[in-house]
Design an enzyme around this catalytic site. Sequence first.
Site, PDB file in Angstrom:
ATOM      1  N   LEU A 257       0.847  -1.188   0.000  1.00 17.43           N
ATOM      2  CA  LEU A 257       0.000   0.000   0.000  1.00 17.43           C
ATOM      3  C   LEU A 257       0.884   1.240   0.000  1.00 17.43           C
ATOM      4  O   LEU A 257       1.665   1.468   0.929  1.00 17.43           O
ATOM      5  CB  LEU A 257      -0.937   0.014   1.207  1.00 17.43           C
ATOM      6  N   ASP A 258       0.728   2.044  -1.034  1.00 13.92           N
ATOM      7  CA  ASP A 258       1.544   3.236  -1.217  1.00 13.92           C
ATOM      8  C   ASP A 258       1.177   4.322  -0.217  1.00 13.92           C
ATOM      9  O   ASP A 258       0.000   4.607   0.011  1.00 13.92           O
ATOM     10  CB  ASP A 258       1.352   3.754  -2.645  1.00 13.92           C
ATOM     11  N   HIS A 261       0.565   6.991   5.055  1.00 15.95           N
ATOM     12  CA  HIS A 261       0.497   8.157   5.941  1.00 15.95           C
ATOM     13  C   HIS A 261      -0.422   9.237   5.367  1.00 15.95           C
ATOM     14  O   HIS A 261      -0.882  10.117   6.106  1.00 15.95           O
ATOM     15  CB  HIS A 261       1.898   8.732   6.161  1.00 15.95           C
ATOM     16  N   GLU A 293       4.006   1.331   2.775  1.00 20.94           N
ATOM     17  CA  GLU A 293       4.990   2.407   2.745  1.00 20.94           C
ATOM     18  C   GLU A 293       4.448   3.484   3.664  1.00 20.94           C
ATOM     19  O   GLU A 293       3.300   3.912   3.500  1.00 20.94           O
ATOM     20  CB  GLU A 293       5.166   2.968   1.336  1.00 20.94           C
ATOM     21  N   ASP A 390      11.754   4.538  -5.977  1.00 24.89           N
ATOM     22  CA  ASP A 390      11.814   5.901  -5.444  1.00 24.89           C
ATOM     23  C   ASP A 390      13.244   6.380  -5.290  1.00 24.89           C
ATOM     24  O   ASP A 390      13.591   7.498  -5.691  1.00 24.89           O
ATOM     25  CB  ASP A 390      11.106   5.966  -4.088  1.00 24.89           C
ATOM     26  N   GLN A 391      14.078   5.556  -4.668  1.00 26.18           N
ATOM     27  CA  GLN A 391      15.409   6.010  -4.313  1.00 26.18           C
ATOM     28  C   GLN A 391      16.302   6.203  -5.542  1.00 26.18           C
ATOM     29  O   GLN A 391      17.247   6.986  -5.493  1.00 26.18           O
ATOM     30  CB  GLN A 391      16.059   5.025  -3.329  1.00 26.18           C
ATOM     31  N   ASN A 394      14.184   9.344  -7.690  1.00 25.36           N
ATOM     32  CA  ASN A 394      14.212  10.681  -7.111  1.00 25.36           C
ATOM     33  C   ASN A 394      15.575  11.352  -7.255  1.00 25.36           C
ATOM     34  O   ASN A 394      15.817  12.406  -6.667  1.00 25.36           O
ATOM     35  CB  ASN A 394      13.809  10.633  -5.634  1.00 25.36           C
TER      36      ASN A 394
END
Length: 590
Positions: A257-258, A261, A293, A390-391, A394
Amino acid sequence: MAFTFGPVVSSDAVLFRFWAPLHDAITLVIEGEDDRRMERSPEGWHTLRVEGAGPGTRYRFRLPDGLEVPDPASRHQPEDVHGPSEVVDLAAYRWKSVEWAGRPWEEVVLYELHTGTFTKEGTFRTAIDKLDGLKEIGVTAIQIMPIADFPGRYNWGYDGVLPYAPDNSYGRPEDLMALVDAAHARGIAVFLDVVYNHFGPDGNYLPLYAPLFTENHKTPWGNGINYDGENSKPVRDFVIENAISWITEFKIDGLRLDAVHAIKDDNGEHLLVELARRVRESARGRHVHLVVENEDNDSDLLKRNPDGSVPLYTAQWNDDIHHVLHIAATGETFGYYADYAENRPEKTARALAEGFVFQGEHMPYRGEARGKPSAGLPPTAFISFIQNHDQIGNRALGDRMIVSQPLEAIKAVAAVYLLSPQIPMLFMGEEWGAREPFPYFCDFNEELNEKVRKGRREELSRLPGFDADDLMDPTALETFASGTLDWSQRETPEGRALIKFYRSLLTLRQERITPLLKGVGGDSGRFEAEGETLAVSWTLAGGKRLALAANPSNRPAPLPKDQQEAEVLYLLGTADDGALGPWSVRWTLG
Protein backbone atom coordinates in the site's frame (compact mmCIF):
# COMPACT_ATOMS: atom_id res chain seq x y z
CA MET A 1 -17.26 -12.79 -2.48
CA ALA A 2 -19.95 -10.78 -4.24
CA PHE A 3 -18.48 -7.48 -5.35
CA THR A 4 -20.52 -4.29 -5.21
CA PHE A 5 -18.95 -2.51 -8.17
CA GLY A 6 -18.58 -3.48 -11.81
CA PRO A 7 -20.63 -5.60 -14.19
CA VAL A 8 -22.00 -9.00 -13.19
CA VAL A 9 -21.63 -11.52 -16.01
CA SER A 10 -24.04 -14.42 -16.39
CA SER A 11 -24.50 -16.93 -19.20
CA ASP A 12 -27.01 -14.85 -21.16
CA ALA A 13 -26.80 -11.31 -19.81
CA VAL A 14 -24.80 -8.67 -17.96
CA LEU A 15 -26.00 -6.65 -14.99
CA PHE A 16 -24.45 -3.17 -15.28
CA ARG A 17 -24.03 -1.21 -12.04
CA PHE A 18 -22.97 2.40 -11.54
CA TRP A 19 -22.89 4.36 -8.27
CA ALA A 20 -23.72 7.96 -9.16
CA PRO A 21 -25.60 9.50 -6.19
CA LEU A 22 -25.10 13.04 -7.52
CA HIS A 23 -27.43 12.35 -10.48
CA ASP A 24 -31.00 11.20 -10.87
CA ALA A 25 -30.67 9.85 -14.41
CA ILE A 26 -27.88 7.83 -16.03
CA THR A 27 -27.87 6.34 -19.52
CA LEU A 28 -26.10 3.12 -20.42
CA VAL A 29 -24.34 3.42 -23.78
CA ILE A 30 -23.38 0.11 -25.41
CA GLU A 31 -21.46 0.24 -28.66
CA GLY A 32 -23.63 -0.79 -31.61
CA GLU A 33 -26.90 -0.73 -29.64
CA ASP A 34 -29.59 1.74 -28.61
CA ASP A 35 -29.04 3.76 -25.45
CA ARG A 36 -30.86 2.62 -22.30
CA ARG A 37 -32.02 4.53 -19.25
CA MET A 38 -30.80 2.85 -16.04
CA GLU A 39 -32.89 2.29 -12.90
CA ARG A 40 -31.97 4.36 -9.86
CA SER A 41 -32.15 3.24 -6.20
CA PRO A 42 -32.53 5.67 -3.28
CA GLU A 43 -28.85 5.07 -2.43
CA GLY A 44 -27.72 6.36 -5.81
CA TRP A 45 -27.11 3.04 -7.56
CA HIS A 46 -28.04 2.92 -11.25
CA THR A 47 -28.49 -0.62 -12.57
CA LEU A 48 -29.69 -2.37 -15.70
CA ARG A 49 -29.67 -5.99 -16.82
CA VAL A 50 -28.99 -6.37 -20.56
CA GLU A 51 -29.71 -9.70 -22.23
CA GLY A 52 -27.29 -10.68 -24.96
CA ALA A 53 -24.45 -8.62 -23.50
CA GLY A 54 -21.36 -10.54 -22.44
CA PRO A 55 -17.56 -10.63 -22.50
CA GLY A 56 -16.29 -8.23 -25.12
CA THR A 57 -19.23 -5.82 -24.84
CA ARG A 58 -17.97 -2.24 -24.77
CA TYR A 59 -19.93 0.34 -22.81
CA ARG A 60 -19.96 3.74 -21.15
CA PHE A 61 -22.24 5.66 -18.78
CA ARG A 62 -23.71 8.97 -19.96
CA LEU A 63 -24.20 11.70 -17.36
CA PRO A 64 -27.10 14.18 -17.63
CA ASP A 65 -24.84 16.81 -19.23
CA GLY A 66 -24.01 14.41 -22.06
CA LEU A 67 -20.51 13.44 -20.89
CA GLU A 68 -19.82 9.73 -21.37
CA VAL A 69 -17.56 8.15 -18.76
CA PRO A 70 -16.00 4.70 -18.29
CA ASP A 71 -17.03 2.34 -15.52
CA PRO A 72 -15.00 3.23 -12.39
CA ALA A 73 -14.74 -0.53 -11.75
CA SER A 74 -13.88 -1.36 -15.36
CA ARG A 75 -11.81 -4.52 -15.70
CA HIS A 76 -10.37 -3.51 -19.07
CA GLN A 77 -9.93 -0.27 -21.01
CA PRO A 78 -8.91 -1.20 -24.57
CA GLU A 79 -8.76 2.48 -25.63
CA ASP A 80 -7.20 3.91 -22.44
CA VAL A 81 -8.86 5.78 -19.57
CA HIS A 82 -11.10 8.05 -21.67
CA GLY A 83 -12.43 5.26 -23.85
CA PRO A 84 -15.18 2.67 -23.36
CA SER A 85 -14.97 -0.09 -20.77
CA GLU A 86 -15.03 -3.72 -21.86
CA VAL A 87 -16.91 -6.50 -20.08
CA VAL A 88 -14.49 -9.22 -18.95
CA ASP A 89 -15.42 -12.52 -17.31
CA LEU A 90 -12.51 -13.00 -14.91
CA ALA A 91 -13.96 -16.32 -13.74
CA ALA A 92 -13.43 -17.77 -17.21
CA TYR A 93 -9.64 -18.00 -16.78
CA ARG A 94 -8.53 -21.59 -16.18
CA TRP A 95 -5.83 -21.62 -13.53
CA LYS A 96 -3.08 -24.20 -13.78
CA SER A 97 -1.44 -23.76 -10.36
CA VAL A 98 -4.65 -24.60 -8.53
CA GLU A 99 -2.88 -25.99 -5.45
CA TRP A 100 -0.84 -22.85 -4.83
CA ALA A 101 -1.35 -21.50 -1.30
CA GLY A 102 1.39 -18.87 -1.18
CA ARG A 103 4.69 -18.68 0.68
CA PRO A 104 5.25 -18.09 4.40
CA TRP A 105 6.53 -14.58 5.01
CA GLU A 106 9.94 -15.64 6.33
CA GLU A 107 10.66 -17.31 2.95
CA VAL A 108 10.06 -14.15 0.94
CA VAL A 109 12.84 -12.52 -1.10
CA LEU A 110 11.21 -9.65 -3.00
CA TYR A 111 12.14 -8.37 -6.46
CA GLU A 112 10.58 -5.03 -7.45
CA LEU A 113 9.85 -4.53 -11.13
CA HIS A 114 8.11 -2.07 -13.42
CA THR A 115 6.17 -3.96 -16.09
CA GLY A 116 6.75 -1.41 -18.84
CA THR A 117 10.55 -1.35 -18.53
CA PHE A 118 11.23 -4.86 -17.22
CA THR A 119 11.34 -6.19 -20.79
CA LYS A 120 11.75 -4.54 -24.19
CA GLU A 121 8.09 -5.25 -24.99
CA GLY A 122 6.90 -4.11 -21.56
CA THR A 123 4.04 -6.59 -21.12
CA PHE A 124 2.78 -9.12 -18.61
CA ARG A 125 3.33 -11.95 -21.11
CA THR A 126 6.95 -11.12 -21.84
CA ALA A 127 7.70 -10.84 -18.11
CA ILE A 128 6.91 -14.56 -17.86
CA ASP A 129 10.03 -15.33 -19.89
CA LYS A 130 12.24 -13.81 -17.18
CA LEU A 131 10.85 -15.73 -14.21
CA ASP A 132 13.23 -18.68 -14.51
CA GLY A 133 16.20 -16.34 -14.19
CA LEU A 134 14.74 -14.84 -11.03
CA LYS A 135 14.08 -18.23 -9.52
CA GLU A 136 17.64 -19.26 -10.34
CA ILE A 137 19.15 -16.56 -8.15
CA GLY A 138 16.80 -17.18 -5.22
CA VAL A 139 13.96 -14.68 -5.72
CA THR A 140 10.75 -16.04 -4.18
CA ALA A 141 8.37 -13.10 -4.83
CA ILE A 142 8.02 -10.39 -7.45
CA GLN A 143 6.70 -6.97 -6.43
CA ILE A 144 4.98 -5.28 -9.39
CA MET A 145 4.75 -1.48 -9.43
CA PRO A 146 1.19 -0.11 -9.77
CA ILE A 147 -0.75 -1.26 -12.84
CA ALA A 148 -4.14 0.47 -12.33
CA ASP A 149 -5.06 2.01 -15.68
CA PHE A 150 -3.31 5.36 -16.14
CA PRO A 151 -3.55 7.90 -18.97
CA GLY A 152 -1.02 7.81 -21.77
CA ARG A 153 1.57 5.34 -23.04
CA TYR A 154 3.86 5.12 -20.00
CA ASN A 155 3.80 5.95 -16.31
CA TRP A 156 5.34 4.82 -13.03
CA GLY A 157 1.80 3.74 -12.11
CA TYR A 158 1.04 6.14 -9.28
CA ASP A 159 -1.27 8.20 -11.52
CA GLY A 160 -3.83 5.44 -11.94
CA VAL A 161 -7.52 6.39 -12.19
CA LEU A 162 -9.26 3.06 -12.79
CA PRO A 163 -7.98 0.80 -10.01
CA TYR A 164 -9.71 -2.42 -11.15
CA ALA A 165 -8.31 -2.36 -14.70
CA PRO A 166 -4.72 -3.46 -15.41
CA ASP A 167 -3.27 -0.88 -17.77
CA ASN A 168 -3.95 -1.88 -21.36
CA SER A 169 -0.37 -1.09 -22.43
CA TYR A 170 0.75 -4.11 -20.39
CA GLY A 171 -1.91 -6.45 -21.77
CA ARG A 172 -5.34 -7.77 -20.93
CA PRO A 173 -6.46 -8.96 -17.45
CA GLU A 174 -6.03 -12.54 -18.66
CA ASP A 175 -2.37 -11.75 -19.41
CA LEU A 176 -1.82 -10.64 -15.83
CA MET A 177 -3.48 -13.85 -14.65
CA ALA A 178 -1.12 -15.81 -16.88
CA LEU A 179 1.87 -14.05 -15.31
CA VAL A 180 0.62 -14.83 -11.80
CA ASP A 181 -0.08 -18.42 -12.82
CA ALA A 182 3.40 -18.83 -14.32
CA ALA A 183 5.04 -17.34 -11.23
CA HIS A 184 3.16 -19.72 -8.95
CA ALA A 185 4.20 -22.67 -11.10
CA ARG A 186 7.80 -21.71 -10.29
CA GLY A 187 7.19 -21.21 -6.59
CA ILE A 188 7.28 -17.43 -6.92
CA ALA A 189 4.69 -15.33 -5.10
CA VAL A 190 3.32 -12.14 -6.67
CA PHE A 191 2.88 -8.83 -4.86
CA LEU A 192 1.17 -5.77 -6.30
CA ASP A 193 1.70 -2.10 -5.45
CA VAL A 194 -1.67 -0.38 -4.95
CA VAL A 195 -2.50 3.30 -4.49
CA TYR A 196 -5.39 4.25 -2.20
CA ASN A 197 -4.24 7.71 -1.09
CA HIS A 198 -5.05 9.63 -4.28
CA PHE A 199 -6.16 9.37 -7.91
CA GLY A 200 -4.20 10.62 -10.91
CA PRO A 201 -4.84 14.05 -12.44
CA ASP A 202 -6.18 12.88 -15.81
CA GLY A 203 -9.10 10.52 -16.42
CA ASN A 204 -10.60 10.46 -12.93
CA TYR A 205 -14.29 11.11 -13.60
CA LEU A 206 -15.54 9.89 -10.22
CA PRO A 207 -15.95 13.37 -8.64
CA LEU A 208 -18.41 14.25 -11.41
CA TYR A 209 -20.98 11.78 -10.15
CA ALA A 210 -19.95 10.64 -6.64
CA PRO A 211 -18.58 12.29 -3.46
CA LEU A 212 -15.03 10.95 -3.89
CA PHE A 213 -13.14 13.78 -2.22
CA THR A 214 -13.52 15.68 1.03
CA GLU A 215 -12.29 19.10 2.11
CA ASN A 216 -11.85 17.80 5.67
CA HIS A 217 -8.49 16.22 4.82
CA LYS A 218 -5.56 17.45 2.73
CA THR A 219 -2.88 15.40 0.99
CA PRO A 220 0.12 16.30 -1.20
CA TRP A 221 -2.21 15.73 -4.18
CA GLY A 222 -5.08 17.94 -2.98
CA ASN A 223 -8.26 17.11 -1.05
CA GLY A 224 -8.24 13.74 0.66
CA ILE A 225 -10.39 10.81 -0.42
CA ASN A 226 -13.74 10.72 1.37
CA TYR A 227 -13.24 7.75 3.70
CA ASP A 228 -15.12 9.19 6.66
CA GLY A 229 -17.68 11.78 5.56
CA GLU A 230 -21.22 11.64 4.25
CA ASN A 231 -21.76 8.84 1.71
CA SER A 232 -18.28 7.48 2.47
CA LYS A 233 -19.21 3.81 2.87
CA PRO A 234 -19.38 3.10 -0.88
CA VAL A 235 -16.06 4.91 -1.31
CA ARG A 236 -14.50 2.69 1.36
CA ASP A 237 -16.03 -0.39 -0.22
CA PHE A 238 -14.71 0.66 -3.62
CA VAL A 239 -11.06 0.53 -2.55
CA ILE A 240 -11.37 -2.38 -0.10
CA GLU A 241 -13.13 -4.53 -2.68
CA ASN A 242 -10.41 -3.57 -5.13
CA ALA A 243 -7.81 -4.99 -2.74
CA ILE A 244 -9.91 -8.13 -2.29
CA SER A 245 -10.30 -8.46 -6.05
CA TRP A 246 -6.55 -8.63 -6.57
CA ILE A 247 -6.27 -11.31 -3.89
CA THR A 248 -9.23 -13.45 -4.90
CA GLU A 249 -9.81 -12.93 -8.62
CA PHE A 250 -6.18 -12.55 -9.68
CA LYS A 251 -4.70 -14.73 -6.91
CA ILE A 252 -2.17 -12.05 -5.96
CA ASP A 253 -0.23 -13.07 -2.84
CA GLY A 254 0.35 -9.69 -1.28
CA LEU A 255 -0.22 -5.96 -1.60
CA ARG A 256 2.10 -3.04 -0.99
CA LEU A 257 0.00 0.00 0.00
CA ASP A 258 1.54 3.24 -1.22
CA ALA A 259 2.06 6.16 1.18
CA VAL A 260 -0.43 5.11 3.84
CA HIS A 261 0.50 8.16 5.94
CA ALA A 262 -1.56 10.17 3.42
CA ILE A 263 -4.71 8.08 3.95
CA LYS A 264 -6.79 10.19 6.34
CA ASP A 265 -9.78 8.73 8.15
CA ASP A 266 -11.45 9.84 11.39
CA ASN A 267 -13.90 6.92 11.42
CA GLY A 268 -14.12 4.56 14.36
CA GLU A 269 -12.40 1.83 12.34
CA HIS A 270 -9.70 3.37 10.17
CA LEU A 271 -9.77 2.39 6.52
CA LEU A 272 -6.38 0.70 6.89
CA VAL A 273 -7.70 -1.47 9.70
CA GLU A 274 -10.90 -2.41 7.87
CA LEU A 275 -9.00 -3.16 4.68
CA ALA A 276 -6.53 -5.44 6.44
CA ARG A 277 -9.32 -7.23 8.28
CA ARG A 278 -11.45 -7.84 5.20
CA VAL A 279 -8.55 -8.82 2.95
CA ARG A 280 -7.34 -11.36 5.49
CA GLU A 281 -10.86 -12.75 5.82
CA SER A 282 -10.97 -13.22 2.06
CA ALA A 283 -7.64 -15.12 1.94
CA ARG A 284 -9.23 -18.37 3.18
CA GLY A 285 -6.12 -20.08 4.47
CA ARG A 286 -3.69 -18.79 1.84
CA HIS A 287 -0.48 -17.01 2.78
CA VAL A 288 -1.42 -13.41 2.00
CA HIS A 289 0.83 -10.56 3.11
CA LEU A 290 0.12 -6.84 3.41
CA VAL A 291 2.97 -4.33 3.24
CA VAL A 292 2.95 -0.57 3.77
CA GLU A 293 4.99 2.41 2.75
CA ASN A 294 4.72 4.84 5.64
CA GLU A 295 6.79 8.00 5.99
CA ASP A 296 5.51 8.39 9.56
CA ASN A 297 7.12 5.08 10.65
CA ASP A 298 4.01 4.18 12.62
CA SER A 299 4.95 0.86 14.20
CA ASP A 300 1.39 0.38 15.49
CA LEU A 301 0.36 -0.85 12.04
CA LEU A 302 2.95 -3.63 12.32
CA LYS A 303 2.02 -4.94 15.76
CA ARG A 304 1.80 -8.67 16.36
CA ASN A 305 -0.71 -10.76 18.29
CA PRO A 306 0.52 -12.53 21.45
CA ASP A 307 1.00 -15.72 19.41
CA GLY A 308 3.11 -13.86 16.83
CA SER A 309 0.46 -13.80 14.12
CA VAL A 310 -0.17 -10.63 12.10
CA PRO A 311 -3.51 -8.84 12.68
CA LEU A 312 -2.92 -5.92 10.31
CA TYR A 313 0.22 -5.34 8.25
CA THR A 314 3.02 -7.81 7.78
CA ALA A 315 5.86 -5.40 7.14
CA GLN A 316 6.94 -1.91 6.08
CA TRP A 317 9.44 -0.78 3.48
CA ASN A 318 12.34 0.35 5.66
CA ASP A 319 13.66 3.55 4.11
CA ASP A 320 15.90 4.02 7.14
CA ILE A 321 18.03 0.98 6.32
CA HIS A 322 18.30 2.18 2.72
CA HIS A 323 19.44 5.64 3.75
CA VAL A 324 22.22 4.52 6.10
CA LEU A 325 23.53 1.86 3.73
CA HIS A 326 23.38 4.30 0.82
CA ILE A 327 25.48 6.83 2.75
CA ALA A 328 27.98 4.10 3.65
CA ALA A 329 28.37 3.05 0.02
CA THR A 330 28.33 6.49 -1.60
CA GLY A 331 29.30 9.09 0.99
CA GLU A 332 26.33 11.20 -0.15
CA THR A 333 24.80 13.31 2.62
CA PHE A 334 22.56 15.75 0.74
CA GLY A 335 18.81 16.14 1.18
CA TYR A 336 17.14 13.63 3.46
CA TYR A 337 20.40 11.71 3.80
CA ALA A 338 21.71 14.55 5.99
CA ASP A 339 19.55 13.39 8.92
CA TYR A 340 21.32 10.02 8.84
CA ALA A 341 24.90 11.19 8.30
CA GLU A 342 25.80 12.10 11.89
CA ASN A 343 26.76 8.95 13.82
CA ARG A 344 25.95 6.97 10.71
CA PRO A 345 27.52 3.66 11.88
CA GLU A 346 25.39 3.70 15.03
CA LYS A 347 22.28 4.59 13.04
CA THR A 348 23.03 1.75 10.62
CA ALA A 349 23.40 -0.74 13.45
CA ARG A 350 20.17 0.47 15.02
CA ALA A 351 18.25 0.18 11.75
CA LEU A 352 19.43 -3.41 11.38
CA ALA A 353 18.68 -4.39 14.97
CA GLU A 354 15.49 -2.42 15.65
CA GLY A 355 14.04 -1.44 12.28
CA PHE A 356 13.59 2.31 12.52
CA VAL A 357 16.46 4.74 13.14
CA PHE A 358 14.15 7.54 14.26
CA GLN A 359 11.67 6.34 16.85
CA GLY A 360 10.23 9.66 17.98
CA GLU A 361 13.32 11.84 17.56
CA HIS A 362 13.32 15.15 15.69
CA MET A 363 14.43 15.08 12.05
CA PRO A 364 15.73 18.43 10.74
CA TYR A 365 14.97 17.64 7.07
CA ARG A 366 11.34 16.88 7.89
CA GLY A 367 11.21 19.63 10.49
CA GLU A 368 9.41 17.39 12.96
CA ALA A 369 9.67 14.25 15.04
CA ARG A 370 9.34 10.96 13.24
CA GLY A 371 8.47 7.41 14.14
CA LYS A 372 7.39 5.27 17.05
CA PRO A 373 9.36 2.61 18.99
CA SER A 374 10.07 -0.41 16.82
CA ALA A 375 12.50 -2.60 18.77
CA GLY A 376 9.57 -4.68 20.05
CA LEU A 377 8.78 -5.86 16.52
CA PRO A 378 10.38 -8.90 14.92
CA PRO A 379 13.03 -8.13 12.26
CA THR A 380 10.72 -9.64 9.63
CA ALA A 381 8.40 -6.66 10.11
CA PHE A 382 10.82 -4.65 7.96
CA ILE A 383 11.75 -4.86 4.28
CA SER A 384 15.32 -3.81 3.55
CA PHE A 385 16.87 -2.74 0.25
CA ILE A 386 19.71 -0.71 -1.20
CA GLN A 387 17.72 0.46 -4.25
CA ASN A 388 14.07 0.82 -5.24
CA HIS A 389 12.03 2.83 -7.71
CA ASP A 390 11.81 5.90 -5.44
CA GLN A 391 15.41 6.01 -4.31
CA ILE A 392 16.70 5.78 -7.88
CA GLY A 393 13.95 7.78 -9.54
CA ASN A 394 14.21 10.68 -7.11
CA ARG A 395 17.72 11.38 -8.38
CA ALA A 396 18.04 14.02 -11.10
CA LEU A 397 19.52 11.51 -13.55
CA GLY A 398 17.71 8.46 -12.21
CA ASP A 399 21.14 6.84 -11.89
CA ARG A 400 21.88 3.61 -10.03
CA MET A 401 24.71 3.34 -7.50
CA ILE A 402 26.82 1.09 -9.71
CA VAL A 403 27.29 3.88 -12.25
CA SER A 404 29.38 5.97 -9.85
CA GLN A 405 30.41 3.73 -6.94
CA PRO A 406 33.02 0.97 -6.64
CA LEU A 407 31.75 -2.58 -6.93
CA GLU A 408 33.28 -3.60 -3.58
CA ALA A 409 31.17 -0.98 -1.79
CA ILE A 410 27.97 -2.18 -3.45
CA LYS A 411 28.77 -5.83 -2.72
CA ALA A 412 29.45 -4.97 0.93
CA VAL A 413 26.08 -3.31 1.54
CA ALA A 414 24.38 -6.09 -0.46
CA ALA A 415 25.99 -8.72 1.79
CA VAL A 416 24.58 -6.85 4.78
CA TYR A 417 20.97 -6.53 3.65
CA LEU A 418 20.61 -9.86 1.86
CA LEU A 419 21.59 -11.90 4.94
CA SER A 420 19.87 -9.71 7.52
CA PRO A 421 16.80 -11.20 9.28
CA GLN A 422 14.79 -8.39 7.73
CA ILE A 423 13.05 -9.31 4.47
CA PRO A 424 15.26 -8.32 1.49
CA MET A 425 14.06 -6.65 -1.70
CA LEU A 426 16.08 -6.34 -4.92
CA PHE A 427 15.31 -3.77 -7.61
CA MET A 428 15.08 -5.13 -11.15
CA GLY A 429 18.48 -5.62 -12.76
CA GLU A 430 20.37 -5.12 -9.51
CA GLU A 431 21.51 -8.74 -9.55
CA TRP A 432 23.65 -8.28 -12.66
CA GLY A 433 24.63 -4.65 -12.10
CA ALA A 434 22.25 -3.06 -14.60
CA ARG A 435 23.40 0.43 -15.49
CA GLU A 436 20.20 1.69 -17.09
CA PRO A 437 18.73 4.61 -15.16
CA PHE A 438 15.24 4.47 -13.72
CA PRO A 439 14.01 8.06 -14.04
CA TYR A 440 10.53 9.25 -13.23
CA PHE A 441 8.30 9.24 -16.33
CA CYS A 442 4.67 9.92 -17.31
CA ASP A 443 2.65 10.76 -20.43
CA PHE A 444 -0.15 13.31 -20.02
CA ASN A 445 -1.53 16.05 -22.24
CA GLU A 446 0.83 18.97 -22.81
CA GLU A 447 -0.75 21.19 -20.13
CA LEU A 448 -0.29 18.54 -17.45
CA ASN A 449 3.13 17.59 -18.80
CA GLU A 450 4.35 21.15 -18.23
CA LYS A 451 2.96 21.08 -14.69
CA VAL A 452 4.83 17.83 -14.05
CA ARG A 453 8.11 19.27 -15.33
CA LYS A 454 7.75 22.32 -13.11
CA GLY A 455 6.47 20.33 -10.15
CA ARG A 456 9.36 17.86 -10.19
CA ARG A 457 11.87 20.72 -10.07
CA GLU A 458 10.07 22.36 -7.16
CA GLU A 459 9.31 19.19 -5.18
CA LEU A 460 12.90 17.93 -5.32
CA SER A 461 14.66 21.28 -5.35
CA ARG A 462 16.60 20.41 -2.20
CA LEU A 463 18.28 17.53 -4.02
CA PRO A 464 21.24 18.12 -6.36
CA GLY A 465 20.76 18.33 -10.09
CA PHE A 466 17.13 19.41 -10.20
CA ASP A 467 18.10 22.96 -11.13
CA ALA A 468 20.18 21.86 -14.12
CA ASP A 469 19.32 23.09 -17.61
CA ASP A 470 19.69 19.57 -19.02
CA LEU A 471 17.37 17.88 -16.50
CA MET A 472 15.69 14.82 -17.99
CA ASP A 473 12.19 15.59 -19.24
CA PRO A 474 9.95 13.20 -17.26
CA THR A 475 7.28 13.34 -19.97
CA ALA A 476 9.53 12.44 -22.92
CA LEU A 477 9.40 9.05 -24.61
CA GLU A 478 13.20 8.94 -24.51
CA THR A 479 13.16 9.22 -20.72
CA PHE A 480 10.81 6.27 -20.40
CA ALA A 481 12.78 4.21 -22.94
CA SER A 482 16.06 4.88 -21.13
CA GLY A 483 14.84 2.81 -18.18
CA THR A 484 14.24 -0.39 -20.17
CA LEU A 485 16.48 -3.21 -18.96
CA ASP A 486 19.09 -4.55 -21.36
CA TRP A 487 18.93 -8.25 -20.55
CA SER A 488 21.94 -9.02 -22.74
CA GLN A 489 24.13 -7.45 -20.06
CA ARG A 490 23.14 -10.30 -17.79
CA GLU A 491 25.34 -12.59 -19.91
CA THR A 492 28.50 -10.49 -19.85
CA PRO A 493 31.39 -11.70 -17.66
CA GLU A 494 30.66 -8.89 -15.18
CA GLY A 495 26.95 -9.69 -15.17
CA ARG A 496 27.46 -13.42 -14.63
CA ALA A 497 29.94 -12.77 -11.82
CA LEU A 498 27.55 -10.51 -9.93
CA ILE A 499 24.67 -12.95 -10.44
CA LYS A 500 26.86 -15.67 -8.94
CA PHE A 501 27.51 -13.40 -5.95
CA TYR A 502 23.78 -12.71 -5.42
CA ARG A 503 22.88 -16.37 -5.91
CA SER A 504 25.42 -17.48 -3.31
CA LEU A 505 24.06 -15.05 -0.73
CA LEU A 506 20.42 -15.93 -1.34
CA THR A 507 21.19 -19.66 -1.30
CA LEU A 508 22.93 -19.22 2.03
CA ARG A 509 19.97 -17.22 3.31
CA GLN A 510 17.50 -19.90 2.25
CA GLU A 511 19.50 -22.78 3.73
CA ARG A 512 20.78 -21.33 6.99
CA ILE A 513 18.85 -18.19 7.97
CA THR A 514 15.29 -18.57 6.68
CA PRO A 515 14.61 -21.71 8.81
CA LEU A 516 15.46 -19.66 11.90
CA LEU A 517 13.09 -16.75 11.21
CA LYS A 518 9.74 -18.40 11.87
CA GLY A 519 8.36 -17.36 15.24
CA VAL A 520 11.08 -14.81 16.01
CA GLY A 521 9.63 -12.17 18.30
CA GLY A 522 10.46 -8.61 19.18
CA ASP A 523 13.51 -7.30 21.05
CA SER A 524 15.62 -9.91 19.30
CA GLY A 525 18.27 -7.48 18.04
CA ARG A 526 21.27 -5.99 19.82
CA PHE A 527 23.72 -3.49 18.37
CA GLU A 528 26.77 -1.34 18.91
CA ALA A 529 29.16 0.61 16.74
CA GLU A 530 32.88 1.23 17.20
CA GLY A 531 34.27 3.64 14.67
CA GLU A 532 33.11 2.34 11.29
CA THR A 533 32.48 -1.18 12.62
CA LEU A 534 28.88 -2.40 12.84
CA ALA A 535 28.27 -5.08 15.45
CA VAL A 536 24.72 -6.42 15.38
CA SER A 537 23.28 -9.68 16.64
CA TRP A 538 19.86 -11.31 16.68
CA THR A 539 18.45 -14.14 18.77
CA LEU A 540 16.56 -16.33 16.34
CA ALA A 541 14.53 -19.55 16.58
CA GLY A 542 15.96 -22.19 18.91
CA GLY A 543 18.13 -19.61 20.63
CA LYS A 544 20.51 -19.40 17.67
CA ARG A 545 22.58 -16.21 17.58
CA LEU A 546 23.10 -14.60 14.17
CA ALA A 547 25.79 -11.93 14.32
CA LEU A 548 27.11 -9.36 11.89
CA ALA A 549 30.46 -7.58 11.98
CA ALA A 550 30.77 -5.21 9.05
CA ASN A 551 33.11 -2.48 7.94
CA PRO A 552 31.28 -0.50 5.24
CA SER A 553 34.17 1.88 4.65
CA ASN A 554 37.40 2.07 2.67
CA ARG A 555 39.62 1.91 5.78
CA PRO A 556 40.45 -1.00 8.15
CA ALA A 557 38.26 -1.25 11.26
CA PRO A 558 38.34 -3.36 14.45
CA LEU A 559 36.67 -6.76 14.61
CA PRO A 560 34.43 -7.05 17.71
CA LYS A 561 36.17 -9.24 20.29
CA ASP A 562 33.09 -11.32 21.11
CA GLN A 563 32.83 -12.36 17.45
CA GLN A 564 36.46 -13.30 16.80
CA GLU A 565 36.05 -16.96 17.82
CA ALA A 566 32.56 -17.60 16.44
CA GLU A 567 31.80 -19.97 13.56
CA VAL A 568 31.87 -18.01 10.34
CA LEU A 569 28.75 -18.34 8.21
CA TYR A 570 29.94 -15.95 5.49
CA LEU A 571 32.92 -13.68 4.91
CA LEU A 572 33.31 -10.99 2.28
CA GLY A 573 36.74 -9.38 2.32
CA THR A 574 39.11 -10.03 5.22
CA ALA A 575 38.83 -10.50 8.97
CA ASP A 576 42.13 -11.35 10.65
CA ASP A 577 44.42 -10.15 13.44
CA GLY A 578 41.42 -8.56 15.13
CA ALA A 579 40.65 -6.30 12.17
CA LEU A 580 38.12 -6.07 9.37
CA GLY A 581 39.48 -5.03 6.00
CA PRO A 582 37.87 -2.27 3.94
CA TRP A 583 34.37 -3.19 2.73
CA SER A 584 34.47 -6.43 4.70
CA VAL A 585 31.38 -8.21 6.01
CA ARG A 586 31.47 -11.15 8.41
CA TRP A 587 28.39 -13.17 9.42
CA THR A 588 28.49 -15.78 12.15
CA LEU A 589 25.90 -18.20 13.48
CA GLY A 590 26.11 -20.01 16.78
